[in-house]
Design a protein around this motif. Structure first.
Motif, PDB file in Angstrom:
ATOM      1  N   PHE A  52       0.820  -1.211   0.000  1.00  0.00           N
ATOM      2  CA  PHE A  52       0.000   0.000   0.000  1.00  0.00           C
ATOM      3  C   PHE A  52       0.852   1.258   0.000  1.00  0.00           C
ATOM      4  O   PHE A  52       0.504   2.248  -0.646  1.00  0.00           O
ATOM      5  N   ALA A  53       1.978   1.236   0.686  1.00  0.00           N
ATOM      6  CA  ALA A  53       2.875   2.393   0.681  1.00  0.00           C
ATOM      7  C   ALA A  53       3.400   2.643  -0.737  1.00  0.00           C
ATOM      8  O   ALA A  53       3.459   3.793  -1.194  1.00  0.00           O
ATOM      9  N   LEU A  54       3.771   1.587  -1.428  1.00  0.00           N
ATOM     10  CA  LEU A  54       4.250   1.738  -2.804  1.00  0.00           C
ATOM     11  C   LEU A  54       3.144   2.243  -3.728  1.00  0.00           C
ATOM     12  O   LEU A  54       3.377   3.109  -4.576  1.00  0.00           O
ATOM     13  N   TYR A  89       0.678   6.680  -6.876  1.00  0.00           N
ATOM     14  CA  TYR A  89      -0.464   7.580  -7.105  1.00  0.00           C
ATOM     15  C   TYR A  89      -0.063   9.033  -6.846  1.00  0.00           C
ATOM     16  O   TYR A  89      -0.440   9.937  -7.590  1.00  0.00           O
ATOM     17  N   ASP A  90       0.709   9.256  -5.804  1.00  0.00           N
ATOM     18  CA  ASP A  90       1.162  10.609  -5.474  1.00  0.00           C
ATOM     19  C   ASP A  90       2.037  11.173  -6.590  1.00  0.00           C
ATOM     20  O   ASP A  90       1.854  12.318  -7.021  1.00  0.00           O
ATOM     21  N   LYS A  91       2.976  10.378  -7.071  1.00  0.00           N
ATOM     22  CA  LYS A  91       3.849  10.822  -8.164  1.00  0.00           C
ATOM     23  C   LYS A  91       3.030  11.124  -9.423  1.00  0.00           C
ATOM     24  O   LYS A  91       3.289  12.098 -10.132  1.00  0.00           O
ATOM     25  N   LEU A  92       2.038  10.281  -9.701  1.00  0.00           N
ATOM     26  CA  LEU A  92       1.180  10.482 -10.870  1.00  0.00           C
ATOM     27  C   LEU A  92       0.378  11.778 -10.751  1.00  0.00           C
ATOM     28  O   LEU A  92       0.299  12.561 -11.713  1.00  0.00           O
ATOM     29  N   ILE A  93      -0.185  12.026  -9.593  1.00  0.00           N
ATOM     30  CA  ILE A  93      -0.966  13.250  -9.402  1.00  0.00           C
ATOM     31  C   ILE A  93      -0.075  14.482  -9.515  1.00  0.00           C
ATOM     32  O   ILE A  93      -0.449  15.471 -10.150  1.00  0.00           O
ATOM     33  N   ILE A  94       1.115  14.424  -8.920  1.00  0.00           N
ATOM     34  CA  ILE A  94       2.048  15.556  -9.027  1.00  0.00           C
ATOM     35  C   ILE A  94       2.432  15.787 -10.485  1.00  0.00           C
ATOM     36  O   ILE A  94       2.461  16.924 -10.965  1.00  0.00           O
ATOM     37  N   PHE A  95       2.702  14.706 -11.213  1.00  0.00           N
ATOM     38  CA  PHE A  95       3.059  14.833 -12.623  1.00  0.00           C
ATOM     39  C   PHE A  95       1.927  15.477 -13.421  1.00  0.00           C
ATOM     40  O   PHE A  95       2.146  16.386 -14.220  1.00  0.00           O
ATOM     41  N   LEU A  96       0.693  14.994 -13.201  1.00  0.00           N
ATOM     42  CA  LEU A  96      -0.446  15.541 -13.939  1.00  0.00           C
ATOM     43  C   LEU A  96      -0.706  16.998 -13.583  1.00  0.00           C
ATOM     44  O   LEU A  96      -1.026  17.805 -14.466  1.00  0.00           O
ATOM     45  N   LEU A  97      -0.566  17.346 -12.331  1.00  0.00           N
ATOM     46  CA  LEU A  97      -0.763  18.744 -11.933  1.00  0.00           C
ATOM     47  C   LEU A  97       0.292  19.652 -12.567  1.00  0.00           C
ATOM     48  O   LEU A  97      -0.026  20.741 -13.048  1.00  0.00           O
ATOM     49  N   GLN A  98       1.526  19.208 -12.587  1.00  0.00           N
ATOM     50  CA  GLN A  98       2.588  20.011 -13.200  1.00  0.00           C
ATOM     51  C   GLN A  98       2.407  20.105 -14.709  1.00  0.00           C
ATOM     52  O   GLN A  98       2.692  21.135 -15.308  1.00  0.00           O
ATOM     53  N   LYS A  99       1.953  19.052 -15.306  1.00  0.00           N
ATOM     54  CA  LYS A  99       1.812  19.004 -16.758  1.00  0.00           C
ATOM     55  C   LYS A  99       0.656  19.881 -17.259  1.00  0.00           C
ATOM     56  O   LYS A  99       0.790  20.608 -18.238  1.00  0.00           O
ATOM     57  N   PHE A 100      -0.500  19.797 -16.602  1.00  0.00           N
ATOM     58  CA  PHE A 100      -1.678  20.446 -17.118  1.00  0.00           C
ATOM     59  C   PHE A 100      -2.091  21.728 -16.398  1.00  0.00           C
ATOM     60  O   PHE A 100      -2.697  22.607 -16.992  1.00  0.00           O
ATOM     61  N   ILE A 101      -1.766  21.880 -15.149  1.00  0.00           N
ATOM     62  CA  ILE A 101      -2.203  23.052 -14.414  1.00  0.00           C
ATOM     63  C   ILE A 101      -1.095  24.081 -14.279  1.00  0.00           C
ATOM     64  O   ILE A 101      -1.305  25.267 -14.500  1.00  0.00           O
TER      65      ILE A 101
END
Length: 73
Positions: free
Chosen positions: A52-54, A59-71
């Motif tokens: 679960f930690a992994l 998920y955290d890395k994915l959300i950060i990537f998407l936020l940086q990419k699109f927002i």
């Protein structure tokens, strides 16, 4: 006055003894796990925690990537 206090203390002591006798009898009814079961359950909990930690890290890395990419262009 002193007689009332000693009677009250004696009643409290009887109640406390009754309580601990009840606790002792209940502990005799408990089915305790074996060492092997405790070890197996501990390993399951540790492995599940790591998985679960992994997953949360991914998920955290994915959300950060998407936020940086699109927002935050």
């Amino acid at each position: 006055m002193a007689a009332k206090d000693s009677v009250k203390k004696a009643e409290e002591k009887k109640g406390l003894n009754k309580y601990f006798r009840g606790v002792k009898s209940e502990f005799k009814k408990v089915v305790w796990p074996t060492k092997k079961q405790v070890l197996n359950y501990s390993v399951i909990v540790i492995v599940a925690s790591i998985i679960f930690a992994l997953l949360f890290s991914v998920y955290d890395k994915l959300i950060i990537f998407l936020l940086q990419k699109f927002i935050y262009r």
